[in-house]
Scaffold this active site. Sequence first.
Site, PDB file in Angstrom:
ATOM      1  N   HIS A 107     -24.240 -34.493  29.764  1.00 31.00           N
ATOM      2  CA  HIS A 107     -22.865 -33.902  30.037  1.00 31.00           C
ATOM      3  C   HIS A 107     -22.507 -32.864  29.031  1.00 31.00           C
ATOM      4  CE1 HIS A 107     -21.346 -37.594  28.001  1.00 31.00           C
ATOM      5  NE2 HIS A 107     -20.550 -36.651  27.476  1.00 31.00           N
ATOM      6  N   HIS A 109     -19.208 -30.867  27.755  1.00 33.51           N
ATOM      7  CA  HIS A 109     -17.469 -30.938  27.321  1.00 33.51           C
ATOM      8  C   HIS A 109     -17.377 -29.392  27.409  1.00 33.51           C
ATOM      9  CE1 HIS A 109     -16.989 -34.917  25.639  1.00 33.51           C
ATOM     10  NE2 HIS A 109     -18.333 -34.801  25.358  1.00 33.51           N
TER      11      HIS A 109
HETATM   12  P1  5GP Z   1     -19.255 -38.407  24.963  1.00 35.94           P
HETATM   13  O1  5GP Z   1     -18.735 -39.049  24.131  1.00 35.94           O
HETATM   14  O2  5GP Z   1     -20.650 -39.065  25.826  1.00 35.94           O
HETATM   15  O3  5GP Z   1     -19.890 -36.937  24.591  1.00 35.94           O
HETATM   16  O4  5GP Z   1     -18.368 -37.954  26.283  1.00 35.94           O
HETATM   17  C1  5GP Z   1     -17.984 -38.653  27.145  1.00 35.94           C
HETATM   18  C2  5GP Z   1     -16.588 -38.293  27.668  1.00 35.94           C
HETATM   19  O5  5GP Z   1     -16.203 -39.039  28.917  1.00 35.94           O
HETATM   20  C3  5GP Z   1     -15.435 -38.511  26.620  1.00 35.94           C
HETATM   21  O6  5GP Z   1     -14.893 -37.244  26.313  1.00 35.94           O
HETATM   22  C4  5GP Z   1     -14.529 -39.223  27.263  1.00 35.94           C
HETATM   23  O7  5GP Z   1     -13.363 -38.989  27.158  1.00 35.94           O
HETATM   24  C5  5GP Z   1     -14.984 -39.198  28.847  1.00 35.94           C
HETATM   25  N1  5GP Z   1     -14.881 -40.399  29.683  1.00 35.94           N
HETATM   26  C6  5GP Z   1     -15.023 -41.589  29.549  1.00 35.94           C
HETATM   27  N2  5GP Z   1     -14.864 -42.522  30.499  1.00 35.94           N
HETATM   28  C7  5GP Z   1     -14.396 -41.646  31.472  1.00 35.94           C
HETATM   29  C8  5GP Z   1     -13.992 -41.789  32.667  1.00 35.94           C
HETATM   30  O8  5GP Z   1     -13.805 -42.877  33.299  1.00 35.94           O
HETATM   31  N3  5GP Z   1     -13.841 -40.818  33.768  1.00 35.94           N
HETATM   32  C9  5GP Z   1     -13.658 -39.405  33.098  1.00 35.94           C
HETATM   33  N4  5GP Z   1     -13.416 -38.371  34.019  1.00 35.94           N
HETATM   34  N5  5GP Z   1     -13.881 -39.273  31.911  1.00 35.94           N
HETATM   35  C10 5GP Z   1     -14.297 -40.330  31.027  1.00 35.94           C
END
Ligand code: 5GP
Length: 144
Positions: A107, A109
Amino acid sequence: MSLNETYDPDNIFAKIVRGDMACVQLYETDDILAFMDVFPQSRGHCLVIHKKADATNLFDIDASALAGLAGAVQKVATAVKTGLKPDGVRIAQFNGAPAGQTVFHLHFHIIPIYEGEALGVHAAGGPAPAETLEPIAAAIRAAL
Ligand code: 5GP
Protein backbone atom coordinates in the site's frame (compact mmCIF):
# COMPACT_ATOMS: atom_id res chain seq x y z
CA MET A 1 7.97 -10.34 8.55
CA SER A 2 10.77 -10.77 6.02
CA LEU A 3 10.85 -9.20 2.57
CA ASN A 4 10.28 -12.63 0.98
CA GLU A 5 7.26 -13.65 3.03
CA THR A 6 4.34 -15.30 1.20
CA TYR A 7 1.24 -13.12 0.81
CA ASP A 8 -1.35 -13.78 3.55
CA PRO A 9 -4.88 -13.56 2.06
CA ASP A 10 -6.26 -12.93 5.57
CA ASN A 11 -4.42 -9.66 6.13
CA ILE A 12 -6.56 -6.65 7.13
CA PHE A 13 -6.50 -5.00 3.71
CA ALA A 14 -7.48 -8.25 1.95
CA LYS A 15 -10.45 -8.40 4.33
CA ILE A 16 -11.35 -4.81 3.40
CA VAL A 17 -11.17 -5.69 -0.31
CA ARG A 18 -13.47 -8.68 0.24
CA GLY A 19 -15.90 -6.53 2.25
CA ASP A 20 -15.25 -8.57 5.41
CA MET A 21 -14.02 -5.43 7.19
CA ALA A 22 -15.40 -1.90 6.93
CA CYS A 23 -13.48 1.10 5.64
CA VAL A 24 -14.23 4.71 4.77
CA GLN A 25 -13.83 4.43 1.04
CA LEU A 26 -12.55 7.13 -1.32
CA TYR A 27 -12.12 5.57 -4.73
CA GLU A 28 -12.58 2.15 -6.31
CA THR A 29 -12.00 0.55 -9.70
CA ASP A 30 -11.80 -3.13 -10.71
CA ASP A 31 -8.15 -3.12 -9.62
CA ILE A 32 -7.71 -0.29 -7.12
CA LEU A 33 -9.13 0.71 -3.74
CA ALA A 34 -8.38 3.91 -1.80
CA PHE A 35 -9.66 4.44 1.74
CA MET A 36 -9.01 6.46 4.87
CA ASP A 37 -6.32 5.28 7.29
CA VAL A 38 -8.09 4.44 10.54
CA PHE A 39 -5.08 5.61 12.61
CA PRO A 40 -4.47 8.85 10.70
CA GLN A 41 -1.18 10.67 11.16
CA SER A 42 -2.82 13.85 9.84
CA ARG A 43 -6.20 15.07 8.60
CA GLY A 44 -6.80 13.21 5.34
CA HIS A 45 -4.22 10.42 5.74
CA CYS A 46 -5.35 7.73 3.32
CA LEU A 47 -4.13 4.54 1.67
CA VAL A 48 -4.14 3.21 -1.88
CA ILE A 49 -3.93 -0.52 -2.62
CA HIS A 50 -4.15 -2.93 -5.53
CA LYS A 51 -7.12 -5.27 -5.08
CA LYS A 52 -5.92 -8.19 -7.18
CA ALA A 53 -2.11 -8.24 -7.15
CA ASP A 54 -1.84 -10.25 -3.88
CA ALA A 55 1.40 -8.42 -3.26
CA THR A 56 3.00 -8.30 0.18
CA ASN A 57 5.33 -5.47 -0.76
CA LEU A 58 6.94 -3.54 -3.63
CA PHE A 59 9.06 -6.52 -4.66
CA ASP A 60 6.03 -8.73 -5.07
CA ILE A 61 4.03 -6.99 -7.83
CA ASP A 62 4.54 -6.88 -11.56
CA ALA A 63 5.51 -3.59 -13.13
CA SER A 64 2.27 -3.03 -15.04
CA ALA A 65 0.12 -3.50 -11.93
CA LEU A 66 2.49 -1.21 -10.02
CA ALA A 67 2.16 1.41 -12.75
CA GLY A 68 -1.64 1.29 -12.38
CA LEU A 69 -1.30 1.64 -8.63
CA ALA A 70 1.07 4.59 -9.00
CA GLY A 71 -1.41 6.30 -11.31
CA ALA A 72 -4.13 5.86 -8.69
CA VAL A 73 -1.83 7.27 -5.99
CA GLN A 74 -1.34 10.37 -8.13
CA LYS A 75 -5.09 10.68 -8.75
CA VAL A 76 -6.05 10.37 -5.07
CA ALA A 77 -3.16 12.61 -3.92
CA THR A 78 -4.36 15.26 -6.38
CA ALA A 79 -7.85 15.04 -4.85
CA VAL A 80 -6.33 15.33 -1.35
CA LYS A 81 -4.41 18.42 -2.51
CA THR A 82 -7.51 20.01 -4.05
CA GLY A 83 -10.02 18.91 -1.42
CA LEU A 84 -8.07 19.54 1.77
CA LYS A 85 -5.54 22.19 0.69
CA PRO A 86 -2.62 20.92 2.76
CA ASP A 87 0.74 22.72 2.66
CA GLY A 88 2.50 19.54 1.54
CA VAL A 89 1.73 15.91 0.74
CA ARG A 90 3.93 13.01 1.78
CA ILE A 91 3.75 9.71 -0.10
CA ALA A 92 5.13 6.80 1.94
CA GLN A 93 5.50 3.08 1.35
CA PHE A 94 7.19 0.61 3.70
CA ASN A 95 8.59 -2.83 2.88
CA GLY A 96 9.18 -5.33 5.70
CA ALA A 97 8.60 -4.93 9.43
CA PRO A 98 12.09 -3.48 10.05
CA ALA A 99 11.19 -0.67 7.61
CA GLY A 100 7.97 0.08 9.51
CA GLN A 101 5.48 -2.04 7.54
CA THR A 102 2.66 -3.28 9.78
CA VAL A 103 0.09 -4.50 7.23
CA PHE A 104 1.56 -6.95 4.73
CA HIS A 105 -0.48 -6.02 1.69
CA LEU A 106 1.36 -3.53 -0.53
CA HIS A 107 0.00 0.00 0.00
CA PHE A 108 0.91 3.62 -0.47
CA HIS A 109 0.24 6.21 2.23
CA ILE A 110 -0.93 9.67 1.20
CA ILE A 111 -0.25 11.93 4.19
CA PRO A 112 -1.25 15.60 3.97
CA ILE A 113 1.13 17.92 5.78
CA TYR A 114 -0.12 21.13 7.43
CA GLU A 115 2.47 23.72 8.39
CA GLY A 116 2.89 23.96 12.16
CA GLU A 117 1.04 20.68 12.83
CA ALA A 118 3.06 17.68 13.98
CA LEU A 119 2.28 14.30 12.44
CA GLY A 120 0.79 11.61 14.64
CA VAL A 121 2.76 8.44 15.33
CA HIS A 122 2.69 5.82 12.55
CA ALA A 123 0.02 3.09 12.99
CA ALA A 124 -0.60 4.04 16.64
CA GLY A 125 -3.12 5.67 18.94
CA GLY A 126 -6.81 4.97 19.03
CA PRO A 127 -8.73 4.34 15.82
CA ALA A 128 -10.55 7.38 14.41
CA PRO A 129 -14.33 6.85 14.37
CA ALA A 130 -15.93 6.64 10.91
CA GLU A 131 -18.04 9.75 11.77
CA THR A 132 -14.80 11.75 12.10
CA LEU A 133 -13.26 10.37 8.91
CA GLU A 134 -16.39 10.64 6.77
CA PRO A 135 -16.52 14.46 6.29
CA ILE A 136 -12.80 14.48 5.43
CA ALA A 137 -13.36 11.64 2.96
CA ALA A 138 -16.29 13.54 1.46
CA ALA A 139 -14.04 16.53 0.75
CA ILE A 140 -11.51 14.25 -0.97
CA ARG A 141 -14.20 12.38 -2.95
CA ALA A 142 -15.68 15.68 -4.15
CA ALA A 143 -12.31 16.50 -5.72
CA LEU A 144 -11.85 13.15 -7.49
P1 5GP B 1 2.16 0.20 7.23
O1 5GP B 1 2.65 0.30 8.65
O2 5GP B 1 2.00 -1.25 6.87
O3 5GP B 1 2.96 0.97 6.25
O4 5GP B 1 0.75 0.91 7.21
C1 5GP B 1 -0.42 0.28 7.58
C2 5GP B 1 -1.41 1.38 7.82
O5 5GP B 1 -2.68 0.79 7.94
C3 5GP B 1 -1.16 2.19 9.08
O6 5GP B 1 -1.03 3.56 8.76
C4 5GP B 1 -2.37 1.92 9.94
O7 5GP B 1 -2.80 3.05 10.63
C5 5GP B 1 -3.39 1.47 8.93
N1 5GP B 1 -4.36 0.51 9.43
C6 5GP B 1 -4.15 -0.53 10.28
N2 5GP B 1 -5.27 -1.22 10.49
C7 5GP B 1 -6.23 -0.62 9.73
C8 5GP B 1 -7.62 -0.89 9.52
O8 5GP B 1 -8.20 -1.83 10.07
N3 5GP B 1 -8.27 -0.05 8.68
C9 5GP B 1 -7.66 1.01 8.07
N4 5GP B 1 -8.41 1.77 7.27
N5 5GP B 1 -6.36 1.29 8.25
C10 5GP B 1 -5.65 0.49 9.07
